[in-house]
Write a protein that holds these residues in place. Structure first.
Motif, mmCIF file in Angstrom:
data_model
loop_
_atom_site.group_PDB
_atom_site.id
_atom_site.type_symbol
_atom_site.label_atom_id
_atom_site.label_comp_id
_atom_site.label_asym_id
_atom_site.label_seq_id
_atom_site.Cartn_x
_atom_site.Cartn_y
_atom_site.Cartn_z
ATOM 1 N N GLN A 161 0.825 -1.200 0.000
ATOM 2 C CA GLN A 161 0.000 0.000 0.000
ATOM 3 C C GLN A 161 0.868 1.262 0.000
ATOM 4 O O GLN A 161 0.547 2.253 -0.648
ATOM 5 C CB GLN A 161 -0.933 -0.010 1.209
ATOM 6 C CG GLN A 161 -2.080 -0.981 1.085
ATOM 7 C CD GLN A 161 -2.966 -0.664 -0.113
ATOM 8 O OE1 GLN A 161 -3.392 0.470 -0.303
ATOM 9 N NE2 GLN A 161 -3.244 -1.674 -0.921
ATOM 10 N N ILE A 213 0.861 4.196 -2.836
ATOM 11 C CA ILE A 213 0.704 5.619 -2.546
ATOM 12 C C ILE A 213 1.871 6.405 -3.140
ATOM 13 O O ILE A 213 1.699 7.493 -3.702
ATOM 14 C CB ILE A 213 0.608 5.840 -1.023
ATOM 15 C CG1 ILE A 213 -0.652 5.164 -0.485
ATOM 16 C CG2 ILE A 213 0.605 7.315 -0.679
ATOM 17 C CD1 ILE A 213 -0.659 4.997 1.015
ATOM 18 N N ARG A 226 1.311 6.838 -6.773
ATOM 19 C CA ARG A 226 0.327 7.905 -7.003
ATOM 20 C C ARG A 226 0.991 9.273 -6.877
ATOM 21 O O ARG A 226 0.725 10.179 -7.662
ATOM 22 C CB ARG A 226 -0.817 7.798 -5.995
ATOM 23 C CG ARG A 226 -1.779 6.653 -6.211
ATOM 24 C CD ARG A 226 -2.863 6.688 -5.153
ATOM 25 N NE ARG A 226 -3.531 7.981 -5.118
ATOM 26 C CZ ARG A 226 -4.217 8.439 -4.068
ATOM 27 N NH1 ARG A 226 -4.288 7.731 -2.958
ATOM 28 N NH2 ARG A 226 -4.805 9.637 -4.134
ATOM 29 N N LEU A 227 1.836 9.395 -5.882
ATOM 30 C CA LEU A 227 2.538 10.663 -5.679
ATOM 31 C C LEU A 227 3.434 10.974 -6.875
ATOM 32 O O LEU A 227 3.469 12.107 -7.370
ATOM 33 C CB LEU A 227 3.366 10.585 -4.396
ATOM 34 C CG LEU A 227 4.100 11.846 -3.957
ATOM 35 C CD1 LEU A 227 3.118 12.953 -3.637
ATOM 36 C CD2 LEU A 227 4.959 11.550 -2.736
ATOM 37 N N GLU A 272 -0.729 12.577 -8.420
ATOM 38 C CA GLU A 272 -2.092 12.475 -7.904
ATOM 39 C C GLU A 272 -2.125 12.807 -6.408
ATOM 40 O O GLU A 272 -1.209 12.459 -5.675
ATOM 41 C CB GLU A 272 -2.643 11.057 -8.108
ATOM 42 C CG GLU A 272 -2.683 10.603 -9.551
ATOM 43 C CD GLU A 272 -3.143 9.169 -9.672
ATOM 44 O OE1 GLU A 272 -3.589 8.609 -8.650
ATOM 45 O OE2 GLU A 272 -3.042 8.610 -10.770
ATOM 46 N N GLY A 273 -3.203 13.422 -5.955
ATOM 47 C CA GLY A 273 -3.423 13.623 -4.540
ATOM 48 C C GLY A 273 -2.631 14.774 -3.939
ATOM 49 O O GLY A 273 -1.823 15.436 -4.605
ATOM 50 N N GLU A 274 -2.908 15.026 -2.647
ATOM 51 C CA GLU A 274 -2.241 16.087 -1.913
ATOM 52 C C GLU A 274 -0.925 15.566 -1.365
ATOM 53 O O GLU A 274 -0.881 14.544 -0.671
ATOM 54 C CB GLU A 274 -3.151 16.557 -0.768
ATOM 55 C CG GLU A 274 -2.860 17.967 -0.293
ATOM 56 C CD GLU A 274 -1.672 18.019 0.647
ATOM 57 O OE1 GLU A 274 -0.798 18.888 0.449
ATOM 58 O OE2 GLU A 274 -1.613 17.197 1.569
ATOM 59 N N VAL A 275 0.156 16.228 -1.657
ATOM 60 C CA VAL A 275 1.493 15.694 -1.420
ATOM 61 C C VAL A 275 1.724 15.375 0.046
ATOM 62 O O VAL A 275 2.164 14.265 0.396
ATOM 63 C CB VAL A 275 2.568 16.683 -1.933
ATOM 64 C CG1 VAL A 275 3.960 16.185 -1.571
ATOM 65 C CG2 VAL A 275 2.441 16.858 -3.438
ATOM 66 N N VAL A 289 -0.323 14.829 2.551
ATOM 67 C CA VAL A 289 -1.165 13.735 3.040
ATOM 68 C C VAL A 289 -0.610 12.391 2.574
ATOM 69 O O VAL A 289 -0.532 11.419 3.349
ATOM 70 C CB VAL A 289 -2.617 13.922 2.561
ATOM 71 C CG1 VAL A 289 -3.462 12.701 2.906
ATOM 72 C CG2 VAL A 289 -3.223 15.167 3.189
ATOM 73 N N LEU A 290 -0.226 12.303 1.309
ATOM 74 C CA LEU A 290 0.288 11.040 0.777
ATOM 75 C C LEU A 290 1.611 10.659 1.432
ATOM 76 O O LEU A 290 1.839 9.494 1.764
ATOM 77 C CB LEU A 290 0.460 11.145 -0.741
ATOM 78 C CG LEU A 290 -0.832 11.309 -1.552
ATOM 79 C CD1 LEU A 290 -0.512 11.408 -3.032
ATOM 80 C CD2 LEU A 290 -1.782 10.148 -1.295
ATOM 81 N N GLU A 321 1.003 9.290 4.853
ATOM 82 C CA GLU A 321 0.436 7.946 4.834
ATOM 83 C C GLU A 321 1.503 6.905 4.501
ATOM 84 O O GLU A 321 1.488 5.794 5.046
ATOM 85 C CB GLU A 321 -0.717 7.849 3.837
ATOM 86 C CG GLU A 321 -1.436 6.513 3.933
ATOM 87 C CD GLU A 321 -2.719 6.464 3.133
ATOM 88 O OE1 GLU A 321 -3.330 5.380 3.078
ATOM 89 O OE2 GLU A 321 -3.107 7.495 2.555
#
Length: 527
Positions: free
Chosen positions: A121, A125, A128-129, A133-136, A138-139, A142
């Protein structure tokens, strides 16, 4: 800020009521109470949001916001470290299961699978980074949380695993098992040399490049294992069981890596032969696709670039036929004018077919799609396997980017292979996953090779442990940090466990000397 905005509103409301004594003055206190309560709640919400924004570690926070560059650096480091922990734990788990049985180590195997799932996982993530994608922040946080959970689980099980494994007590049996595996591998080195010679004669450099140096690297790991096994034997003969554990553990991992390297040669030879056998059918199917596409050139349901796709496809088919000796299979491939790469040929044919699909707005289905899927899976499995071997056997040097691409390639390959667990992908989706898995795996291997080149040779100052350091068999000791000197591998062999426990078997001076003399005649032998 909400409280600041609401205070004037309260004052204005009260003032209005005072100026108008005929109004409902008895509502002033309830109104003030409600507005103040809303303001307090808004202020508390703002404080919670600010605390969440400044949190930088799982379960805790700091007053200062950690810069994104620092979070990124931490996430990369933790991904590499956790990946190493999972790989090493699986290897030692296999050694333990071989001696005591799988049921004995079941709970420790479950811990490894939990850690592997969290790591998968975290890599997803990270992918995705990297894809934007997504907020840096936050990713990144995680990723750190997932890696921390994986490492903690392995650390928590390390002490219990040591009691089950009990190398101090079972060293003689473990030594005998490792010596047996060592002798089997030394017999396979010659076979691998011969197999590689055959691949060089028959195929292009790009075809056998993933295993080009595997035979020599396997010999290096076996030389290291040989010395460690002999030191283990000497310690046991001298009743120094405690002194036998560290070299024994190092020998086990080195034998594992030699096995992986030699298996890689055998697997690639099989993949290349299978790909060569599939080429005639793939070429015939490609020509049928091209003929069908030509018949649709004047229809309104195709894209404007179909004609160019057809021209490109015809050139691909002609080139592959020329490389393989006018479409010969396994037997005729020996008569091809030049060595060729059958895996790459299958990949180019599938890419050409996918381009025709897009230009015709066509979704592949039926037996034709299933045949293409099987060929795409053959390419993907071979490419992913080669990339995984490269990372595993050189994990002391390979960084985060290569491991992330490999993890994503493995995920896409599992999705393409899924035929039982819902949702089972349609042939078109499985084809796309297989193609992407092969692309990602090729990139992962290239990145891993780049990292190894940048790492350089770990054989400085006469050390004989360079291959073990490059392979992550030996760890760096903590005392090498800062200004205190040390050599690569001072930390001893890696073991089952997380970041805090995997280096618990310190090597000390054991691996710091120059290359040892040849082993005594009663040693396990030399490759």
């Amino acid at each position: 800020m909400c409280a600041i905005v609401l205070v004037p509103a309260v004052v204005a409301a009260v003032t209005g009521i005072v100026r108008n004594p005929t109004s409902d003055a008895d509502l002033v206190l309830p109104l003030v109470a409600v507005v103040v309560a809303v303001a307090v709640a808004a202020y508390a919400s703002v404080r919670r949001i600010r605390r969440a924004a400044t949190r930088t570690t799982p379960g805790g926070g700091t007053a200062d916001v950690v810069p994104l560059d620092e979070l990124d650096r931490r996430s990369r480091r933790m991904l590499v470290e956790t990946d190493d922990c999972v790989r090493t734990s699986r290897e030692e788990l296999g050694c333990a299961a071989a001696l005591s049985g799988g049921e004995t180590v079941r709970m420790y195997a479950e811990a490894v699978e939990f850690a592997a799932a969290e790591l998968a996982q975290a890599f997803l993530i990270r992918q995705r980074l990297d894809d934007g994608e997504g907020e840096v922040r936050v990713l990144l946080e995680e990723v750190l949380t997932r890696c921390d959970a994986a490492g903690r689980r392995l650390d928590a099980e390390a002490a219990g695993f040591d009691q089950i494994r009990a190398l101090e007590r079972t060293a003689p049996e473990a030594l005998e098992h490792s010596e047996t595996r060592f002798r089997e591998l030394t017999a396979r080195v010659g076979e691998a040399d011969g197999m590689l010679s055959g691949l060089r004669e028959r195929y292009a450099l790009s075809a056998y490049l993933p295993v080009a140096g595997h035979d020599e690297e396997a010999k290096d790991r076996l030389v290291f294992a040989m010395v460690c096994l002999n030191r283990t034997r000497q310690a046991l003969d001298g009743e120094g069981t405690g002194d036998a554990v560290v070299p024994l553990r190092a020998a086990e991992t080195s034998v594992d890596q030699a096995t992986l390297l030699l298996d890689g040669v055998t697997r690639l030879a099989s993949v290349l032969a299978a790909a060569a056998a599939e080429l005639p059918a793939a070429l015939n199917a490609a020509e049928a696709d091209l003929a069908e596409a030509r018949g649709r050139l004047d229809t309104e349901t195709v894209r404007a670039d179909l004609r160019g796709r057809i021209t490109h496809g015809e050139s691909v088919v002609a080139a592959v036929r020329e490389e393989t000796g006018e479409g010969a299979g396994v037997e005729g491939a020996q008569d091809a004018r030049e060595p060729y790469d059958p895996v790459d040929a299958l990949r180019r044919i599938e890419q050409m077919a996918a381009g025709l699909d897009r230009a015709q707005h066509r979704v592949p289905e039926g037996s034709r799609a299933l045949a293409r899927l099987q060929r795409a899976l053959l390419v993907a499995r071979g490419t992913v396997g080669a990339a995984s071997d490269q990372v595993t056997a050189h994990r002391g040097a390979v960084g985060c980017e290569a491991r992330t691409r490999l993890a994503e390639a493995e995920r896409r390959l599992r999705a393409a292979e899924n035929t039982e667990t819902p949702p089972v992908p349609a042939p078109a989706d499985a084809l796309a996953d297989a193609r992407e898995a092969a692309t990602l795996a090729r990139r992962a291997r290239q990145l891993a090779e780049r990292d190894v080149r940048a790492y350089g040779t770990p054989y400085a100052e006469g050390l004989w442990t360079g291959g073990a350091v490059l392979g992550g068999i030996l760890l760096d000791a903590p005392h090498r940090r800062g200004d205190r000197p040390g050599h690569p591998g001072d930390g001893g062999p890696a073991s089952y466990g997380g970041p805090r426990t995997r280096g618990r078997r310190a090597g000390g001076e054991l691996f710091r000397s120059t290359r040892p003399e040849n082993p005594p005649p009663d040693g396990p032998g030399a490759p």
